[in-house]
Enzyme design. Structure first.
Site, PDB file in Angstrom:
ATOM      1  N   HIS A   1       0.841  -1.188   0.000  1.00  0.00           N
ATOM      2  CA  HIS A   1       0.000   0.000   0.000  1.00  0.00           C
ATOM      3  C   HIS A   1       0.882   1.246   0.000  1.00  0.00           C
ATOM      4  CE1 HIS A   1      -3.374  -2.403   1.955  1.00  0.00           C
ATOM      5  NE2 HIS A   1      -2.337  -3.071   2.388  1.00  0.00           N
ATOM      6  N   TYR A   2       0.343   2.373  -0.430  1.00  0.00           N
ATOM      7  CA  TYR A   2       0.912   3.638   0.010  1.00  0.00           C
ATOM      8  C   TYR A   2      -0.023   4.212   1.062  1.00  0.00           C
ATOM      9  CZ  TYR A   2      -2.067   6.197  -3.493  1.00  0.00           C
ATOM     10  OH  TYR A   2      -3.093   6.716  -4.241  1.00  0.00           O
ATOM     11  N   THR A   3       0.523   5.100   1.909  1.00  0.00           N
ATOM     12  CA  THR A   3      -0.281   5.632   3.005  1.00  0.00           C
ATOM     13  C   THR A   3      -1.322   6.632   2.521  1.00  0.00           C
ATOM     14  OG1 THR A   3       1.470   7.262   3.400  1.00  0.00           O
ATOM     15  CG2 THR A   3       1.476   5.270   4.772  1.00  0.00           C
TER      16      THR A   3
ATOM     17  N   GLU B   1       2.503  -0.798   4.649  1.00  0.00           N
ATOM     18  CA  GLU B   1       2.157   0.572   4.278  1.00  0.00           C
ATOM     19  C   GLU B   1       3.456   1.340   4.012  1.00  0.00           C
ATOM     20  OE1 GLU B   1      -0.561   2.294   3.789  1.00  0.00           O
ATOM     21  OE2 GLU B   1      -2.218   1.085   4.604  1.00  0.00           O
TER      22      GLU B   1
ATOM     23  N   HIS C   1      -2.674  -2.965  -3.398  1.00  0.00           N
ATOM     24  CA  HIS C   1      -4.040  -2.785  -2.911  1.00  0.00           C
ATOM     25  C   HIS C   1      -5.016  -2.615  -4.075  1.00  0.00           C
ATOM     26  CE1 HIS C   1      -6.553  -0.877   0.595  1.00  0.00           C
ATOM     27  NE2 HIS C   1      -6.998  -2.050   0.222  1.00  0.00           N
TER      28      HIS C   1
ATOM     29  N   ASP D   1      -3.674   2.465  -4.842  1.00  0.00           N
ATOM     30  CA  ASP D   1      -2.319   2.297  -4.323  1.00  0.00           C
ATOM     31  C   ASP D   1      -1.781   0.876  -4.562  1.00  0.00           C
ATOM     32  OD1 ASP D   1      -4.441   1.778  -2.328  1.00  0.00           O
ATOM     33  OD2 ASP D   1      -2.821   1.306  -0.945  1.00  0.00           O
TER      34      ASP D   1
END
Length: 251
Positions: free
Chosen positions: A24-26, A89, A136, A146
């Site tokens: 994921h990215y945040t 993340e 994700h 993401d």
């Protein structure tokens, strides 16, 4: 690689063995904001690891516990992916907080190098197929973007993490026609849907290029054709879907 234990209360018990990694990215303005959110009991969200821009790593949830990062999602016929996966993340503003010039913020080299080391650490001694190292957006294509089209999947694959294919470097059969567009109802649409389903996407072959199919095609492009995200399946997209489906079948 140093890992700091920073426990989050947001976890429960697993129901399945670990056989996936979800990246994921945040998507928040700062890493600190994400750190606080992932440890906030009211937020009911977490991940196993948080990877900062400078390569620092916080472990928020023990790997043998079920972190809450995937949400409603599906891959290769499985659901409850939180029970099956380790979630990472990666601090990056993504589409919600782009860079000052409007582009997606880059992933620093040290951050990606640390991610590679962390993934190798997770993979060691575990039976996690390369086809189950996902973003994700792969497992929730309608809801999520993401880790984004700016994420360096090719670099990870070169390090033995996940699968990448550049169709320009492969001897692939020609795909004839003009491509496929949203709204079409043809046998060719059904064939494309079947291939995407075999890769792992949660998509039923109906023969209709509906909204869900468009979202899945866009997610596929975001990962494997990041320069041509449209949701329409042009010839290059159809070729790449065939290549990736064949590679997944052979893995």
């Amino acid at each position: 690689m140093n890992i700091t234990l920073s426990p989050s209360p947001n976890f429960d018990e697993r129901k399945h063995p670990i056989d996936m990694i979800v990246l994921h990215y945040t998507g928040m303005q700062t890493g600190q904001a994400a750190f606080e959110q992932l440890r906030n009991p009211d937020a009911k969200v977490s991940s196993h690891y948080l990877l900062w821009e400078d390569g620092r790593v916080d472990q928020l949830v023990a790997e043998d516990r079920r972190a809450w990062h995937a949400g409603v999602s599906s891959w290769q016929g499985d659901d409850d992916l939180n029970s099956r996966s380790i979630g990472i993340e990666i601090v990056n503003g993504g589409h919600d907080f782009p860079a000052a010039d409007g582009t997606l913020p880059p992933y620093p080299d040290i951050q990606i190098q640390t991610l590679i080391e962390l993934c190798h650490r997770i993979l060691a001694g575990r039976d996690i197929p390369q086809t189950r190292i996902v973003g994700h957006s792969d497992i929730a294509p309608v809801r999520k973007q993401d880790p984004g089209e700016h994420f360096p999947w090719a670099r990870l694959a070169q390090a033995g993490i996940g699968i990448w294919a550049d169709i320009e470097d492969l001897d692939t059969p020609d795909v004839l026609g003009k491509g496929l567009s949203p709204g079409e109802q043809t046998a060719s649409v059904r064939q494309m849907q079947e291939q995407l389903q075999r890769i792992g996407y949660d998509l039923s072959p109906t023969g209709t290029f509906n909204d869900l199919t468009e979202a899945v095609v866009r997610a596929f492009q975001r990962r494997w054709l990041p320069d041509r995200i449209s949701g329409a399946a042009d010839i290059a997209t159809l070729r790449q879907i065939g290549v990736i489906q064949a590679l997944y079948a052979a893995t």
